[in-house]
Design a protein around this motif. Structure first.
Motif, PDB file in Angstrom:
ATOM      1  N   GLY A  21       0.812  -1.223   0.000  1.00  0.00           N
ATOM      2  CA  GLY A  21       0.000   0.000   0.000  1.00  0.00           C
ATOM      3  C   GLY A  21       0.838   1.262   0.000  1.00  0.00           C
ATOM      4  N   ARG A  96      -4.913   1.892   1.596  1.00  0.00           N
ATOM      5  CA  ARG A  96      -5.410   0.699   2.269  1.00  0.00           C
ATOM      6  C   ARG A  96      -6.239   1.165   3.457  1.00  0.00           C
ATOM      7  NH1 ARG A  96      -3.589  -0.689  -1.722  1.00  0.00           N
ATOM      8  NH2 ARG A  96      -2.257  -2.453  -2.235  1.00  0.00           N
ATOM      9  N   GLU A 122      -7.670  -4.752  -0.387  1.00  0.00           N
ATOM     10  CA  GLU A 122      -7.260  -3.415   0.040  1.00  0.00           C
ATOM     11  C   GLU A 122      -7.816  -3.036   1.409  1.00  0.00           C
ATOM     12  OE1 GLU A 122      -8.842  -2.439  -3.974  1.00  0.00           O
ATOM     13  OE2 GLU A 122      -7.407  -0.809  -3.896  1.00  0.00           O
TER      14      GLU A 122
ATOM     15  N   GLY B 213       0.927   0.969  -5.304  1.00  0.00           N
ATOM     16  CA  GLY B 213      -0.035   0.422  -4.361  1.00  0.00           C
ATOM     17  C   GLY B 213      -1.293  -0.151  -4.991  1.00  0.00           C
TER      18      GLY B 213
END
Ligand code: FES
Lengths: 195, 318
Positions: A21, A96, A122, B213
């Motif tokens: 993340g 996240r 996530e 990410g």
């Protein structure tokens, strides 16, 4: 007969920031991050933390910092959740979301995250605090909070309900079904289970 | 093999879009209408050049509601493995070809909040096949097509019917002038990215997105065409009791087919896993995007459409 081995019961585990993340937001339904919510060796400063003070005197967060180590305090859970909705609507990929708290809190957070487009990859959840369940009566759709027994009387239709281990992520509640459907009146003793 | 019986299609017309790009339009050879294709549908053509049989997969670029014709766009590649050269040079309007029914290998993610499409060169074709569906759904999307300067106007024209009010851009300066990290870092939550084009572009998108990410499940690669040739090797087909030579510019699957064996396949691009075959002996040079890292390391399976032998010999359970 409390555990029917149904697999929909959500799995929780102590939280650690996902190394994949880019930004980590942790929401908790109390004033502090409970130590048992975090995996060993994980420091709350790895996250941007949102907490709930459950009181009106909340120090105004002057500059709204959105970075690891920043803490923002809310008066109430609904207050936190509406800010979360707004925040996620303008977030970018890489975030996240983590939540620590009671089951209804976790799954309301899950619902907000999912509606904002977050996948299960996530998000992560740690269950802390009361084990009481939010249940919904499958017959009349009434939702009841704080149920700690395997058997409860529906506040909506009065049916004696058996709380199954079947969890609806959409409703963030456990399913409860009428227990004496076959033999009316045959209701076993309620057991204290989820206190 | 592929679902359902195949279709007989007649070439309606061939339009030259650019020196190496042609659009082929097909109609049902026996009249009537084609089946409604799925969004992002691919078709596989069986091409017969004398005694040689070639099978190539192409994305449908006509709209799914268009059932009178199916359109594909074919690039003539320098070291063509045969199929595209055959289409470019030998196929003429009126010819009848065999086509497998369209299948969708790369469905759009239904839960996506936004779709980010990135194409490189001829990799535009599967993206074109998505556009009518995205428009019909009223979905939010953004498309970036990379190209060499001379072909940029061609891609602009292909995208023009969908461009009104949409974020669609053609980057004629290629990769160098394209801010990939900037693009990927400003996407809203719930975005899915789809990339199709040269392997270098697909690897760059995958790696950049992961570093920013993006979770694995929201990055979609559409492999296209073979992964190029390699050193020749010999494949032993144990069950069939024959051995085939795989040439430098030929895929293992093509060599097996040339020997008259009806091997399974669908996408012919290392994406669907349909051509998965057990390896009994020999080392595999895996070039697909389908097998997991574990399966690749295990060395007991091969996707014949793109992967090759690392050594001189491969023994297959086929
Ligand atoms: S045919 Fe699809 S992976 Fe080989």
């Amino acid at each position: 007969m409390s555990d029917q081995g149904i697999k929909s019961r959500p799995k929780y585990q102590p939280i650690a920031p996902d190394p994949q993340g880019r930004h980590h937001l942790l929401v908790v339904d109390g004033a502090h991050v409970p130590a048992e919510a975090l995996a060993e060796g994980v420091n709350p400063s790895a996250f941007e933390v949102w907490t709930v003070a459950h009181k009106s005197a909340v120090p105004g967060s002057a500059a709204m910092e959105e970075e690891a180590g920043a803490v923002r305090v809310f008066r109430s859970v609904p207050h936190l959740f509406s800010a979360l909705e707004e925040r996620l609507a303008r977030e970018t990929m890489g975030l996240r979301l983590y939540a620590a708290g009671t089951e209804p809190f976790l799954w309301d957070a899950y619902g907000i995250g999912a509606r904002a487009g977050l996948s299960q990859q996530e998000m992560a959840f740690a269950h802390v605090g009361a084990q009481a369940r939010r249940i919904f009566c499958v017959h009349c759709r009434t939702v009841m909070e704080g149920v700690t027994t395997s058997i409860a009387t529906c506040a909506g239709c009065g049916a004696p309900l058996f709380v199954r281990d079947h969890f609806s992520r959409r409703l963030a509640a456990f399913m409860a079904v009428q227990i004496d459907a076959e033999v009316p009146g045959e209701v076993p003793q309620a057991e204290e289970l989820y206190s | 093999m592929t679902a359902g019986e195949s279709l007989q299609v007649r070439v309606r017309d061939i339009v030259e879009l650019a020196p190496s790009l042609k659009r082929f339009s097909f109609e049902p050879a026996h009249g009537g209408l084609f089946p409604t294709p799925p969004a992002g549908g691919h078709v596989m053509l069986t091409l017969r050049d004398g005694g040689r049989v070639m099978k190539n997969a192409y994305s449908l670029v006509s709209a799914p509601m268009e059932r009178a014709r199916y359109d594909i766009i074919v690039r003539l590649v320098a070291q063509s493995r045969g199929g595209s050269a055959f289409l470019h040079r030998k196929v003429a309007p009126g010819d009848v070809l065999e086509m497998a029914r369209p299948v969708s290998l790369f469905p759009l993610a239904s839960s996506a909040k936004k779709h980010l499409l990135i194409g490189g060169g001829i990799g535009i074709t599967p993206l074109l096949s998505f556009l009518p569906e995205l428009k019909a759904r009223g979905a939010r999307f953004e498309l970036h097509q990379l190209s060499g300067g001379e072909e940029a106007p061609v891609f602009e024209r292909l995208l023009a019917p969908y461009a009104a009010g949409e974020e669609i851009r053609v980057h004629g300066g290629g990769r160098a002038a394209f801010d990939l990290a900037g693009l990927l870092s400003r996407q809203p939550l719930g975005t899915h990215v789809y990339v199709c084009g040269p392997h270098a572009l697909m690897d760059a998108v995958t790696a950049t997105a992961a570093a920013l990410g993006w979770p694995r499940g929201k990055i979609h690669k559409e492999s296209f065409g073979g992964a190029g040739g390699g050193l020749p090797f010999r494949a032993v087909l144990k069950r069939s009791g024959i051995e085939v030579e795989v040439g430098e510019t030929q895929s293992l699957l093509e060599a097996i087919e040339a020997a008259g064996i009806d091997a399974p396949c669908l996408c012919r691009g290392g994406a669907c896993g349909e051509c998965r075959t057990e390896v009994i002996e020999g080392e595999v040079d895996h070039r697909d995007d389908f097998l997991s890292a574990q399966e690749k390391a295990g060395g007991t399976v091969v996707l014949t459409c793109v992967s090759r032998a690392r050594g001189p010999r491969l023994v297959l359970d086929l």
